[in-house]
Design an enzyme around this catalytic site. Structure first.
Site, PDB file in Angstrom:
ATOM      1  N   SER A 193       0.827  -1.202   0.000  1.00  0.00           N
ATOM      2  CA  SER A 193       0.000   0.000   0.000  1.00  0.00           C
ATOM      3  C   SER A 193       0.863   1.253   0.000  1.00  0.00           C
ATOM      4  O   SER A 193       1.904   1.306   0.659  1.00  0.00           O
ATOM      5  CB  SER A 193      -0.915   0.014   1.231  1.00  0.00           C
ATOM      6  N   ASP A 194       0.426   2.256  -0.761  1.00  0.00           N
ATOM      7  CA  ASP A 194       1.043   3.572  -0.691  1.00  0.00           C
ATOM      8  C   ASP A 194       0.735   4.188   0.672  1.00  0.00           C
ATOM      9  O   ASP A 194      -0.213   3.782   1.339  1.00  0.00           O
ATOM     10  CB  ASP A 194       0.494   4.448  -1.824  1.00  0.00           C
ATOM     11  N   LYS A 195       1.539   5.180   1.082  1.00  0.00           N
ATOM     12  CA  LYS A 195       1.305   5.837   2.369  1.00  0.00           C
ATOM     13  C   LYS A 195       0.452   7.095   2.220  1.00  0.00           C
ATOM     14  O   LYS A 195      -0.657   7.170   2.731  1.00  0.00           O
ATOM     15  CB  LYS A 195       2.638   6.200   3.041  1.00  0.00           C
ATOM     16  N   THR A 196       0.978   8.060   1.504  1.00  0.00           N
ATOM     17  CA  THR A 196       0.330   9.371   1.434  1.00  0.00           C
ATOM     18  C   THR A 196      -0.986   9.288   0.654  1.00  0.00           C
ATOM     19  O   THR A 196      -1.008   8.879  -0.502  1.00  0.00           O
ATOM     20  CB  THR A 196       1.262  10.391   0.769  1.00  0.00           C
ATOM     21  N   THR A 198      -3.352   7.287   1.074  1.00  0.00           N
ATOM     22  CA  THR A 198      -3.951   5.961   1.172  1.00  0.00           C
ATOM     23  C   THR A 198      -4.064   5.550   2.636  1.00  0.00           C
ATOM     24  O   THR A 198      -5.158   5.301   3.143  1.00  0.00           O
ATOM     25  CB  THR A 198      -3.126   4.921   0.393  1.00  0.00           C
TER      26      THR A 198
END
Length: 428
Positions: A193-196, A198
């Site tokens: 998963s992406d962080k920013t 998400t």
């Protein structure tokens, strides 16, 4: 710069070696290297997804497709078009692809049917010839068997089946843009998963506060809000004003916006009694030097270091008292807070047997703190360590044991060119 004069040319006419000037609001036309001592700030969200602007100084790179949000600079063109970082990323996306489990299953079924059809036709022809049947009749029968072996309705049946699954997911507010993803989602055991945007809200907010003696937690953001302007649409200003709740009803006269050289904002404020004072917010080291006569300024370095361990960006606040002497009010810690449902979603995924990893372009402290808050752990792996590590015996175990990777770009191994190689690049 052409023939000793500044001229405006089409982007397609730029070549490596050109010197260009980029200003506030400009889209960087190619991969550039800053030549002068300017410190422009650029929005690299097109490459990294991080909405917070990053500063670039002398000798550092400006990537094609990023936008200047503050300052200007003269820069050397290092790479253009497909050779730029954005161009290589685009090419990487175009070549990216994989054969899904569903596609492999369909191909496997088709291969079985082909083998069975070939064997059946061969057996039919051999038996017919042994019996002495006419050759034309034998070929007609073989053709009928071949046509009957082709699963004409298989694609239609599978598409309808997956469409039913997509409809059921839509009832649970899930958007399916690719039908094979319905079946593929049911077979995953690892989700990156992406962080920013998400796992986090993709907005800056005040996450921590340190106040000097005699200053309250509510007074600190109030003073910082006086040195902020909502109309500038600056991410830091918006976070400070939101933390203050509402801007104090005081008249702000002169306002000095953020300067990359001074690294702070300043405002002249008139209070209800007609008295004037100045407020300032900016880089902690600069603000501490401004308040050199205040004993609280000696604690700033320790506070900033403590905030940094949690991935917070520090913003110091000060105001004048008496005969123009500056007093340090405190330090605000800014961070991108997690989404309210991120931790619950990750917990639900783990209960379903899905291991979640976080991939981010941020610094290790920011990634570690975000991972801790959403329940992923704190084992963050630097993406740079993956270069050439695939042949290590413990490579798979190392990746599996980590929470995620930081400083990950669309193509971690690709630099724009020799002179624009990103050294210590991050998307803070």
């Amino acid at each position: 710069m052409r023939d000793g004069a500044w001229v405006t040319v089409a982007v397609r006419e730029l070549v490596p070696g050109d010197v260009v000037r980029v200003r506030l609001g400009d889209v960087v036309p190619a991969d550039l290297r800053v030549l002068n001592d300017a410190t422009p700030e650029v929005d690299q969200s097109a490459l990294t997804g991080e909405s917070l602007a990053v500063s670039r100084g002398h000798g550092q790179s400006l990537y094609s497709g990023s936008v200047l949000v503050r300052g200007e600079a003269d820069a050397l063109v290092c790479a253009t078009g497909a050779s730029s970082y954005m161009g290589k990323t685009t090419a990487l996306v175009q070549t990216a692809g994989t054969v899904s489990h569903f596609q492999r299953a369909v191909l496997r079924i088709a291969n079985y049917l082909i083998v069975i059809a070939v064997a059946l036709v061969t057996l039919t022809v051999a038996v017919s010839l042994v019996r002495g049947n006419p050759v034309l009749q034998t070929l007609e029968f073989a053709l009928v068997v071949t046509i009957a072996s082709i699963p004409v309705a298989l694609p239609a049946v599978l598409s309808v089946t997956m469409a039913i699954g997509a409809r059921q997911l839509a009832r649970q507010q899930a958007v399916v843009s690719h039908l094979p993803a319905v079946e593929e989602l049911g077979g995953i055991d690892l989700l990156c998963s992406d962080k920013t945007g998400t796992l986090t809200q993709n907005r800056l907010a005040v996450a921590a506060r340190w106040t000097a003696h005699g200053i309250t937690d509510d007074e600190l953001p109030m003073v910082a809000a006086l040195a902020s302007r909502a109309e500038d649409n600056d991410l830091i200003d918006r976070a400070v004003i939101a933390a203050a709740g509402q801007r104090p009803a005081m008249r702000v006269g002169q306002f000095i916006p953020f300067d990359p050289v001074s690294k702070r904002t300043e405002a002249l404020v008139r209070d209800f009694d007609g008295r004037t004072f100045r407020v300032s917010k900016g880089a902690p080291q600069v603000t501490a030097a401004l308040c050199s006569g205040d004993g609280a300024a000696t604690q700033v370095d320790a506070v900033v270091e403590r905030f940094a361990t949690h991935g917070h960006r520090s913003l110091a606040v000060a105001r004048t008292h008496g005969e123009g002497s500056w007093r340090l009010m405190g330090v605000l810690g800014l961070a991108d807070p997690p989404r309210e449902d991120s931790a619950a979603t990750i917990t639900a995924a783990k209960e379903l047997g899905i291991d979640v990893k976080m991939v981010t372009g941020d610094q290790v402290a920011i990634g570690r703190e975000t991972a801790r808050q959403v329940g992923l752990g704190e084992q963050i792996l630097d993406a740079a360590t993956l270069d050439g590590a695939a042949d290590d015996d413990d490579f798979g175990a190392r990746v599996e044991a980590t929470t995620g990777s930081r400083r990950s770009f669309p193509n971690t191994n690709t630099a724009s060119c020799g002179c624009c190689k990103p050294a210590g690049t991050s998307s803070e």
